[in-house]
Design a protein around this motif. Structure first.
Motif, PDB file in Angstrom:
ATOM      1  N   HIS A 104      15.112 -44.517  57.643  1.00  0.00           N
ATOM      2  CA  HIS A 104      16.232 -45.421  57.917  1.00  0.00           C
ATOM      3  C   HIS A 104      17.520 -44.614  58.086  1.00  0.00           C
ATOM      4  N   PHE A 105      17.709 -43.643  57.215  1.00  0.00           N
ATOM      5  CA  PHE A 105      18.896 -42.783  57.294  1.00  0.00           C
ATOM      6  C   PHE A 105      18.917 -42.034  58.627  1.00  0.00           C
ATOM      7  N   HIS A 106      17.769 -41.570  59.093  1.00  0.00           N
ATOM      8  CA  HIS A 106      17.690 -40.883  60.380  1.00  0.00           C
ATOM      9  C   HIS A 106      18.061 -41.814  61.534  1.00  0.00           C
ATOM     10  N   LYS A 107      17.757 -43.086  61.397  1.00  0.00           N
ATOM     11  CA  LYS A 107      18.087 -44.042  62.457  1.00  0.00           C
ATOM     12  C   LYS A 107      19.586 -44.315  62.537  1.00  0.00           C
ATOM     13  N   ILE A 108      20.233 -44.449  61.381  1.00  0.00           N
ATOM     14  CA  ILE A 108      21.644 -44.839  61.414  1.00  0.00           C
ATOM     15  C   ILE A 108      22.594 -43.640  61.482  1.00  0.00           C
ATOM     16  N   ARG A 109      22.162 -42.478  60.989  1.00  0.00           N
ATOM     17  CA  ARG A 109      23.015 -41.284  61.014  1.00  0.00           C
ATOM     18  C   ARG A 109      22.164 -40.046  61.261  1.00  0.00           C
ATOM     19  N   PRO A 110      21.652 -39.900  62.473  1.00  0.00           N
ATOM     20  CA  PRO A 110      20.694 -38.826  62.760  1.00  0.00           C
ATOM     21  C   PRO A 110      21.230 -37.411  62.553  1.00  0.00           C
ATOM     22  N   THR A 111      22.465 -37.161  62.909  1.00  0.00           N
ATOM     23  CA  THR A 111      23.024 -35.809  62.756  1.00  0.00           C
ATOM     24  C   THR A 111      23.113 -35.442  61.285  1.00  0.00           C
ATOM     25  N   ASP A 112      23.692 -36.323  60.481  1.00  0.00           N
ATOM     26  CA  ASP A 112      23.808 -36.074  59.039  1.00  0.00           C
ATOM     27  C   ASP A 112      22.430 -35.914  58.402  1.00  0.00           C
ATOM     28  N   ALA A 113      21.505 -36.773  58.774  1.00  0.00           N
ATOM     29  CA  ALA A 113      20.164 -36.736  58.187  1.00  0.00           C
ATOM     30  C   ALA A 113      19.475 -35.413  58.482  1.00  0.00           C
ATOM     31  N   GLU A 114      19.602 -34.925  59.699  1.00  0.00           N
ATOM     32  CA  GLU A 114      18.953 -33.667  60.054  1.00  0.00           C
ATOM     33  C   GLU A 114      19.568 -32.491  59.300  1.00  0.00           C
TER      34      GLU A 114
END
Length: 160
Positions: free
Chosen positions: A111-121
């Motif tokens: 879910h985090f990757h969906k809403i904030r992909p840059t931060d998540a990566e």
């Protein structure tokens, strides 16, 4: 510091990796201490012998008080709490339905990757590197211990 993928804040949520029982939160209580309206309530979990565990038994957020300021996200050293892009949480019974417990706050790393992909990566890369570094340190410590044990073994006399 993380580069925010989107402007604006919604409600805080807790991230877990792979399964809900693999929560990133270690119940350090930093987010609760830094929260201006003091709407976060955390109780650390203990094992049967009374030893503290690195996970919360209770993690509640009272959204009737929460300002959605994002300070909890900024304060968390374990990348466990972030602001969602979900804004609409209104309910007719605000006293009961706006007190979120740990289970209601949980959302997956996907879910985090969906809403904030840059931060998540960025965070996932940092977590992978830390895990690899820890694994290498454990392997080096085990090898040193084995070498020390071998060096301390008495020499066997030669057999004739």
């Amino acid at each position: 510091f993380l580069q925010k993928d989107k402007d604006g804040f919604g409600c805080p949520f807790l991230i877990y990796d792979n399964a809900p029982d693999n929560l990133r939160c270690v119940a350090c209580d930093i987010c609760a201490k830094e929260c201006p309206p003091k709407c976060i309530y955390i109780v650390r979990e203990f094992d049967k012998d009374g030893k503290p565990l690195k996970r919360p038994a209770v993690f509640d957020i009272d959204f009737t008080v929460c300002m959605n300021c994002g300070i909890c996200e900024e304060a968390c050293p374990f990348d466990a709490i972030f602001m969602d892009h979900e804004f609409e949480i209104a309910h007719s019974d605000r006293q009961q339905h706006l007190l979120y417990n740990k289970e209601a706050l949980l959302k997956s790393n996907e879910h985090f990757h969906k809403i904030r992909p840059t931060d998540a990566e960025v965070i996932d890369k940092r977590l992978r590197e830390a895990a690899e570094k820890k694994k290498a340190a454990e392997a080096a410590a085990a090898a040193a211990k084995a070498a020390q044990a071998k060096a301390q073994q008495p020499l066997k006399p030669p057999q004739i």
